[in-house]
Motif scaffolding. Structure first.
Motif, mmCIF file in Angstrom:
data_model
loop_
_atom_site.group_PDB
_atom_site.id
_atom_site.type_symbol
_atom_site.label_atom_id
_atom_site.label_comp_id
_atom_site.label_asym_id
_atom_site.label_seq_id
_atom_site.Cartn_x
_atom_site.Cartn_y
_atom_site.Cartn_z
ATOM 1 N N THR A 121 43.076 41.729 42.324
ATOM 2 C CA THR A 121 41.665 41.789 42.732
ATOM 3 C C THR A 121 40.714 41.370 41.606
ATOM 4 O OG1 THR A 121 41.395 44.113 42.059
ATOM 5 C CG2 THR A 121 42.172 43.683 44.315
ATOM 6 N N ILE A 122 41.275 40.900 40.496
ATOM 7 C CA ILE A 122 40.430 40.655 39.326
ATOM 8 C C ILE A 122 39.393 39.565 39.586
ATOM 9 C CG2 ILE A 122 42.028 39.003 38.224
ATOM 10 C CD1 ILE A 122 41.196 40.322 35.540
ATOM 11 N N GLU A 123 39.755 38.523 40.338
ATOM 12 C CA GLU A 123 38.777 37.466 40.598
ATOM 13 C C GLU A 123 37.650 37.965 41.496
ATOM 14 O OE1 GLU A 123 39.739 33.498 41.289
ATOM 15 O OE2 GLU A 123 41.454 33.439 39.912
ATOM 16 N N ASP A 124 37.974 38.838 42.442
ATOM 17 C CA ASP A 124 36.928 39.431 43.275
ATOM 18 C C ASP A 124 35.970 40.261 42.427
ATOM 19 O OD1 ASP A 124 37.958 38.322 45.582
ATOM 20 O OD2 ASP A 124 39.179 40.084 46.072
ATOM 21 N N LYS A 125 36.518 40.980 41.442
ATOM 22 C CA LYS A 125 35.659 41.781 40.557
ATOM 23 C C LYS A 125 34.783 40.874 39.696
ATOM 24 C CE LYS A 125 37.550 45.636 41.933
ATOM 25 N NZ LYS A 125 36.842 46.520 42.884
ATOM 26 N N VAL A 126 35.342 39.762 39.262
ATOM 27 C CA VAL A 126 34.545 38.810 38.484
ATOM 28 C C VAL A 126 33.384 38.304 39.326
ATOM 29 C CG1 VAL A 126 34.549 36.511 37.429
ATOM 30 C CG2 VAL A 126 36.409 38.113 36.937
ATOM 31 N N ARG A 127 33.640 37.940 40.567
ATOM 32 C CA ARG A 127 32.560 37.458 41.446
ATOM 33 C C ARG A 127 31.479 38.521 41.640
ATOM 34 N NH1 ARG A 127 37.118 35.608 44.309
ATOM 35 N NH2 ARG A 127 37.358 33.321 44.198
ATOM 36 N N THR A 128 31.915 39.766 41.772
ATOM 37 C CA THR A 128 30.969 40.858 42.023
ATOM 38 C C THR A 128 30.135 41.193 40.799
ATOM 39 O OG1 THR A 128 32.454 41.836 43.676
ATOM 40 C CG2 THR A 128 30.758 43.278 42.730
#
Length: 269
Positions: free
Chosen positions: A120-127
């Motif tokens: 989920t790290i890329e989703d966290k980066v986007r957020t």
């Protein structure tokens, strides 16, 4: 007989004292990382160079206002993670003199620290940061991520740390992530294999702040330095920084002072 023996003892006593002083001098000889030239060189590399972003005109950055930290976890032992953060934050506050405390509100935070899973790290980066493609190199190479913003005065105003718990554990780097990323977001953003001993050295085995890291943090928040300084300006001011560090005993006693209230003492390693 007793008089002759006493005279002989008195004759050799100065020589014994001289040898003792010489041995004592060797015992307290400075390490390489305690020399002025090495401290300044290390500071310039870690504080004014950048790991993933080249800059022709780098400037000194740091916080100028008390730091509020927002913590969120969706993977692993959240209470343990918060405890580790608390100790590390208090340690950094003690060294730098910069107040650091938790806030329950993300909107009020200067630093957001997110514990999550690798997938989920890329989703966290986007957020929390923005377009992952803008930090693709860091995403591909780093175990954990740290990102910060600065204003026109080169003051750090916001930072985000994302730690993928499962991936960090797989690499045996969870504690390293907690220590290094938070320390870097205070204004020591670069890594360099030329700086040793240090958590900023990727080939070293240091997990916790080293005595040299302690000195670099002390230097960063010296009143003789200010955000926005160029390399030339920082070098010009650094003799005053070193003078204060010598006068306070922070250089000579760094090895013991860096352990006070440290995460290493808490963990017991």
């Amino acid at each position: 007989m007793q008089t002759n023996l006493l005279n002989r003892c008195q004759a050799i006593l100065p020589n014994i004292m001289l040898v003792a002083l010489l041995l004592s001098g060797k015992a307290v000889a400075q390490e390489r990382w305690q020399t002025d030239a090495y401290i300044q060189q290390s500071f310039i590399k870690i504080a004014l160079e950048r790991e993933y972003k080249e800059s022709k005109h780098p400037k000194l950055i740091r916080w100028e206002k008390p730091i509020k930290v927002f913590f969120k976890s969706d993977m692993g032992d959240a209470q343990l993670q918060r405890n580790l953060l608390t100790i590390q934050m208090q340690h950094l506050a003690h060294i730098s003199g910069m107040p650091i405390s938790f806030t329950p509100y993300a909107k009020d935070a200067g630093i957001l620290i997110i514990f999550t899973s690798y997938n989920t790290i890329e989703d966290k980066v986007r957020t929390y940061i923005g377009d992952p493609e803008k930090i693709r190199k860091a995403l591909n190479e780093a175990v954990c991520l740290g990102n910060f913003r600065i204003n026109k005065r080169s003051e750090i105003t916001r930072a985000v740390i994302i730690i993928p718990v499962d991936f960090a554990r797989e690499k045996a780097r969870l504690l390293d992530c907690v220590v290094e990323e938070i320390t870097q977001t205070l204004g020591l953003p670069n890594d360099s294999n030329d700086v040793f001993p240090s958590v900023f050295n990727d080939v070293s085995i240091d997990t916790y702040l080293s005595p040299l890291d302690y000195i670099l943090l002390k230097a960063l928040y010296s009143p003789h330095l200010r955000p926005g300084m160029t390399v030339k300006q920082a070098k010009a001011a650094f003799p005053k920084v070193l003078k204060d560090l010598h006068a306070s005993g922070d250089i000579d006693n760094a090895a013991s002072r860096v352990q006070i209230d440290s995460l290493r003492s808490y963990v017991g390693d």
